[in-house]
Motif scaffolding. Structure first.
Motif, PDB file in Angstrom:
ATOM      1  N   VAL A 103       0.861  -1.179   0.000  1.00 43.58           N
ATOM      2  CA  VAL A 103       0.000   0.000   0.000  1.00 43.58           C
ATOM      3  C   VAL A 103       0.900   1.232   0.000  1.00 43.58           C
ATOM      4  CG1 VAL A 103      -1.928  -1.117   1.179  1.00 43.58           C
ATOM      5  CG2 VAL A 103      -0.148   0.012   2.526  1.00 43.58           C
ATOM      6  N   SER A 104       0.359   2.358  -0.447  1.00 43.88           N
ATOM      7  CA  SER A 104       1.127   3.590  -0.491  1.00 43.88           C
ATOM      8  C   SER A 104       1.106   4.266   0.871  1.00 43.88           C
ATOM      9  CB  SER A 104       0.541   4.535  -1.540  1.00 43.88           C
ATOM     10  OG  SER A 104      -0.817   4.826  -1.240  1.00 43.88           O
ATOM     11  N   PRO A 105       2.162   5.004   1.208  1.00 48.05           N
ATOM     12  CA  PRO A 105       2.155   5.762   2.457  1.00 48.05           C
ATOM     13  C   PRO A 105       0.938   6.672   2.523  1.00 48.05           C
ATOM     14  CG  PRO A 105       4.346   5.751   1.500  1.00 48.05           C
ATOM     15  CD  PRO A 105       3.438   5.138   0.479  1.00 48.05           C
ATOM     16  N   GLY A 106       0.323   6.739   3.680  1.00 46.72           N
ATOM     17  CA  GLY A 106      -0.906   7.509   3.830  1.00 46.72           C
ATOM     18  C   GLY A 106      -2.139   6.637   3.825  1.00 46.72           C
ATOM     19  N   THR A 107      -2.026   5.399   3.294  1.00 45.75           N
ATOM     20  CA  THR A 107      -3.137   4.447   3.371  1.00 45.75           C
ATOM     21  C   THR A 107      -3.391   4.099   4.833  1.00 45.75           C
ATOM     22  OG1 THR A 107      -2.546   3.501   1.223  1.00 45.75           O
ATOM     23  CG2 THR A 107      -3.970   2.170   2.645  1.00 45.75           C
ATOM     24  N   ALA A 108      -4.655   3.985   5.203  1.00 41.21           N
ATOM     25  CA  ALA A 108      -5.004   3.651   6.583  1.00 41.21           C
ATOM     26  C   ALA A 108      -4.465   2.264   6.933  1.00 41.21           C
ATOM     27  CB  ALA A 108      -6.516   3.682   6.776  1.00 41.21           C
ATOM     28  N   VAL A 109      -3.630   2.204   7.959  1.00 41.13           N
ATOM     29  CA  VAL A 109      -3.087   0.949   8.480  1.00 41.13           C
ATOM     30  C   VAL A 109      -3.316   0.959   9.983  1.00 41.13           C
ATOM     31  CG1 VAL A 109      -1.021  -0.459   8.840  1.00 41.13           C
ATOM     32  CG2 VAL A 109      -1.344   0.731   6.651  1.00 41.13           C
ATOM     33  N   ASN A 110      -4.070   0.002  10.472  1.00 37.73           N
ATOM     34  CA  ASN A 110      -4.369  -0.079  11.901  1.00 37.73           C
ATOM     35  C   ASN A 110      -3.302  -0.890  12.630  1.00 37.73           C
ATOM     36  OD1 ASN A 110      -6.644   1.331  11.317  1.00 37.73           O
ATOM     37  ND2 ASN A 110      -8.103  -0.259  11.889  1.00 37.73           N
ATOM     38  N   TYR A 111      -3.186  -0.601  13.918  1.00 33.90           N
ATOM     39  CA  TYR A 111      -2.237  -1.319  14.776  1.00 33.90           C
ATOM     40  C   TYR A 111      -2.993  -1.972  15.920  1.00 33.90           C
ATOM     41  CZ  TYR A 111       1.334  -2.134  18.331  1.00 33.90           C
ATOM     42  OH  TYR A 111       2.134  -2.718  19.277  1.00 33.90           O
ATOM     43  N   ARG A 112      -2.585  -3.189  16.237  1.00 33.49           N
ATOM     44  CA  ARG A 112      -3.212  -3.941  17.330  1.00 33.49           C
ATOM     45  C   ARG A 112      -2.130  -4.749  18.038  1.00 33.49           C
ATOM     46  NH1 ARG A 112      -6.893  -8.795  17.879  1.00 33.49           N
ATOM     47  NH2 ARG A 112      -8.753  -8.129  19.007  1.00 33.49           N
ATOM     48  N   ALA A 113      -2.081  -4.645  19.348  1.00 36.04           N
ATOM     49  CA  ALA A 113      -1.131  -5.423  20.141  1.00 36.04           C
ATOM     50  C   ALA A 113      -1.912  -6.353  21.062  1.00 36.04           C
ATOM     51  CB  ALA A 113      -0.239  -4.500  20.966  1.00 36.04           C
ATOM     52  N   VAL A 114      -1.516  -7.614  21.103  1.00 34.67           N
ATOM     53  CA  VAL A 114      -2.232  -8.590  21.928  1.00 34.67           C
ATOM     54  C   VAL A 114      -1.239  -9.523  22.609  1.00 34.67           C
ATOM     55  CG1 VAL A 114      -4.298  -8.600  20.459  1.00 34.67           C
ATOM     56  CG2 VAL A 114      -2.493 -10.288  20.078  1.00 34.67           C
ATOM     57  N   ARG A 115      -1.716 -10.116  23.688  1.00 37.74           N
ATOM     58  CA  ARG A 115      -1.045 -11.247  24.315  1.00 37.74           C
ATOM     59  C   ARG A 115      -1.913 -12.467  24.053  1.00 37.74           C
ATOM     60  NH1 ARG A 115      -1.340  -7.351  28.503  1.00 37.74           N
ATOM     61  NH2 ARG A 115       0.627  -6.235  28.833  1.00 37.74           N
ATOM     62  N   LEU A 116      -1.355 -13.520  23.510  1.00 38.73           N
ATOM     63  CA  LEU A 116      -2.098 -14.755  23.292  1.00 38.73           C
ATOM     64  C   LEU A 116      -1.885 -15.652  24.506  1.00 38.73           C
ATOM     65  CD1 LEU A 116      -1.491 -15.510  19.510  1.00 38.73           C
ATOM     66  CD2 LEU A 116      -3.437 -14.389  20.593  1.00 38.73           C
ATOM     67  N   LYS A 117      -2.999 -15.961  25.173  1.00 37.96           N
ATOM     68  CA  LYS A 117      -2.933 -16.663  26.454  1.00 37.96           C
ATOM     69  C   LYS A 117      -3.652 -18.004  26.381  1.00 37.96           C
ATOM     70  CE  LYS A 117      -3.434 -14.289  30.220  1.00 37.96           C
ATOM     71  NZ  LYS A 117      -4.054 -13.451  31.290  1.00 37.96           N
ATOM     72  N   CYS A 118      -3.084 -18.981  27.071  1.00 42.37           N
ATOM     73  CA  CYS A 118      -3.740 -20.274  27.284  1.00 42.37           C
ATOM     74  C   CYS A 118      -3.855 -20.428  28.793  1.00 42.37           C
ATOM     75  CB  CYS A 118      -2.924 -21.399  26.670  1.00 42.37           C
ATOM     76  SG  CYS A 118      -3.657 -23.039  26.902  1.00 42.37           S
ATOM     77  N   GLY A 119      -5.050 -20.255  29.329  1.00 40.35           N
ATOM     78  CA  GLY A 119      -5.197 -20.197  30.771  1.00 40.35           C
ATOM     79  C   GLY A 119      -4.424 -19.000  31.294  1.00 40.35           C
ATOM     80  N   ALA A 120      -3.553 -19.221  32.271  1.00 40.21           N
ATOM     81  CA  ALA A 120      -2.759 -18.138  32.855  1.00 40.21           C
ATOM     82  C   ALA A 120      -1.441 -17.914  32.114  1.00 40.21           C
ATOM     83  CB  ALA A 120      -2.472 -18.449  34.323  1.00 40.21           C
ATOM     84  N   HIS A 121      -1.186 -18.693  31.072  1.00 37.23           N
ATOM     85  CA  HIS A 121       0.106 -18.645  30.382  1.00 37.23           C
ATOM     86  C   HIS A 121       0.053 -17.694  29.192  1.00 37.23           C
ATOM     87  CE1 HIS A 121       1.246 -22.195  32.713  1.00 37.23           C
ATOM     88  NE2 HIS A 121       0.082 -22.723  32.362  1.00 37.23           N
ATOM     89  N   VAL A 122       0.918 -16.712  29.172  1.00 30.38           N
ATOM     90  CA  VAL A 122       1.069 -15.829  28.017  1.00 30.38           C
ATOM     91  C   VAL A 122       2.080 -16.482  27.076  1.00 30.38           C
ATOM     92  CG1 VAL A 122       1.753 -13.555  27.201  1.00 30.38           C
ATOM     93  CG2 VAL A 122       0.559 -13.780  29.390  1.00 30.38           C
ATOM     94  N   LEU A 123       1.572 -17.051  25.998  1.00 30.07           N
ATOM     95  CA  LEU A 123       2.438 -17.806  25.085  1.00 30.07           C
ATOM     96  C   LEU A 123       3.105 -16.921  24.041  1.00 30.07           C
ATOM     97  CD1 LEU A 123       0.177 -20.935  24.459  1.00 30.07           C
ATOM     98  CD2 LEU A 123       1.843 -20.528  26.293  1.00 30.07           C
ATOM     99  N   SER A 124       2.440 -15.827  23.685  1.00 27.50           N
ATOM    100  CA  SER A 124       2.963 -14.965  22.631  1.00 27.50           C
ATOM    101  C   SER A 124       2.530 -13.530  22.878  1.00 27.50           C
ATOM    102  CB  SER A 124       2.453 -15.427  21.264  1.00 27.50           C
ATOM    103  OG  SER A 124       2.795 -14.510  20.238  1.00 27.50           O
TER     104      SER A 124
END
Length: 212
Positions: free
Chosen positions: A85-106
Motif C-alpha cells: 500500500v502507499s504511504p498515507g493508506t489507513a493501516v491499523n495497529y493492534r497489540a495482543v497477548r495470546l494466552k492459554c489459561g494463565a500462560h502468556v504464550l505470545s
C-alpha cells in the motif's frame, strides 16, 4: 544465539527445568518443534491451541487474545512495502497477548489494512479481544514467514565440537522471549492485509519435564 541470558532478562517459567545436559537438549527440541509447527501452518492461534492441548497447559486448552489497551506504535520501516500500500493508506495497529489459561504464550504486534477486511471483521478487531487469526479466518488466508529467529538457545554455538555443558545444578535460566516470527498474511489471490511480529515466551515450557 546465546547459551545463558543475562540475569536481568531471565523470567523463569512456573515449572523449573533443571540445568542438565538432557534438559538443555529437551528444551531446544521443544522450541524448534514449535518453530516448525508455526512455519507449517497458516494460523499461529490455532497452532498454539494445539500446543496448549498437547502439553496440558490449561483446561480448556483454548488460546484467547488479550488486547493491550492504549497500545500504539509508529508504523516501522517496511510495513507499507510489505502490505503493498502507499504511504498515507489507513493501516491499523493492534497489540495482543495470546494466552492459554494463565500462560502468556505470545506477545504480538499487528499492522493491518482495514479496507481489505470485512466490516464485521473490523468491528470484532476494534471492539473485542478476539485473536486476529480467528477474526479473519473466513478469508481463507495464507501466512508467508519473512523471518523466524531463535532468540535464545540452551546450547552455545559450537557445542557439537566442545560437548554438552555439564549443568549447574540449579534451574535452567530461560529468558522471557525465546522465538520471534515476522510474517505477512495474504488472501487467496495474494493480496497482503496484515504484517505480524510475534514474540513467543518461556511460558510455552510451563509443563513438567519428561520423567527419567
Amino acid at each position: 544465539m546465546i547459551a545463558d541470558p543475562p540475569a536481568a532478562s531471565v523470567d523463569m517459567p512456573a515449572v523449573r527445568w533443571p540445568d542438565t545436559p538432557v534438559s538443555r537438549l529437551e528444551v531446544l527440541a521443544l522450541i524448534q518443534t514449535l518453530n516448525a509447527d508455526l512455519l507449517s501452518h497458516p494460523s499461529a492461534t490455532l497452532t498454539l491451541d494445539r500446543w496448549c492441548a498437547d502439553h496440558k497447559l490449561a483446561n480448556p486448552a483454548t488460546v484467547v487474545a488479550e488486547r493491550v489497551q492504549g497500545a500504539g506504535k509508529p508504523i516501522p520501516p517496511g510495513v507499507y512495502e510489505a502490505l503493498k500500500v502507499s504511504p498515507g493508506t489507513a493501516v491499523n495497529y493492534r497489540a495482543v497477548r495470546l494466552k492459554c489459561g494463565a500462560h502468556v504464550l505470545s506477545e504480538a504486534d499487528n499492522w493491518y489494512v482495514p479496507s481489505r477486511l470485512t466490516a464485521d471483521m473490523n468491528h470484532a478487531l476494534e471492539t473485542s479481544d478476539i485473536a486476529f487469526g480467528r477474526a479473519v479466518q473466513a478469508l481463507n488466508y495464507s501466512r508467508h514467514t519473512l523471518a523466524a529467529t531463535l532468540l535464545w538457545s540452551p546450547l552455545a554455538p559450537g557445542w557439537e565440537h566442545e560437548g554438552l555443558p555439564k549443568g549447574s545444578g540449579v534451574p535452567l535460566a530461560i529468558p522471557r522471549h525465546v522465538l520471534e516470527h515476522r510474517a505477512v498474511l495474504t488472501t487467496p489471490d495474494g493480496t497482503p492485509f496484515s504484517l505480524v511480529v510475534e514474540n513467543y515466551t518461556s511460558d510455552i515450557l510451563d509443563f513438567p519435564p519428561p520423567k527419567g
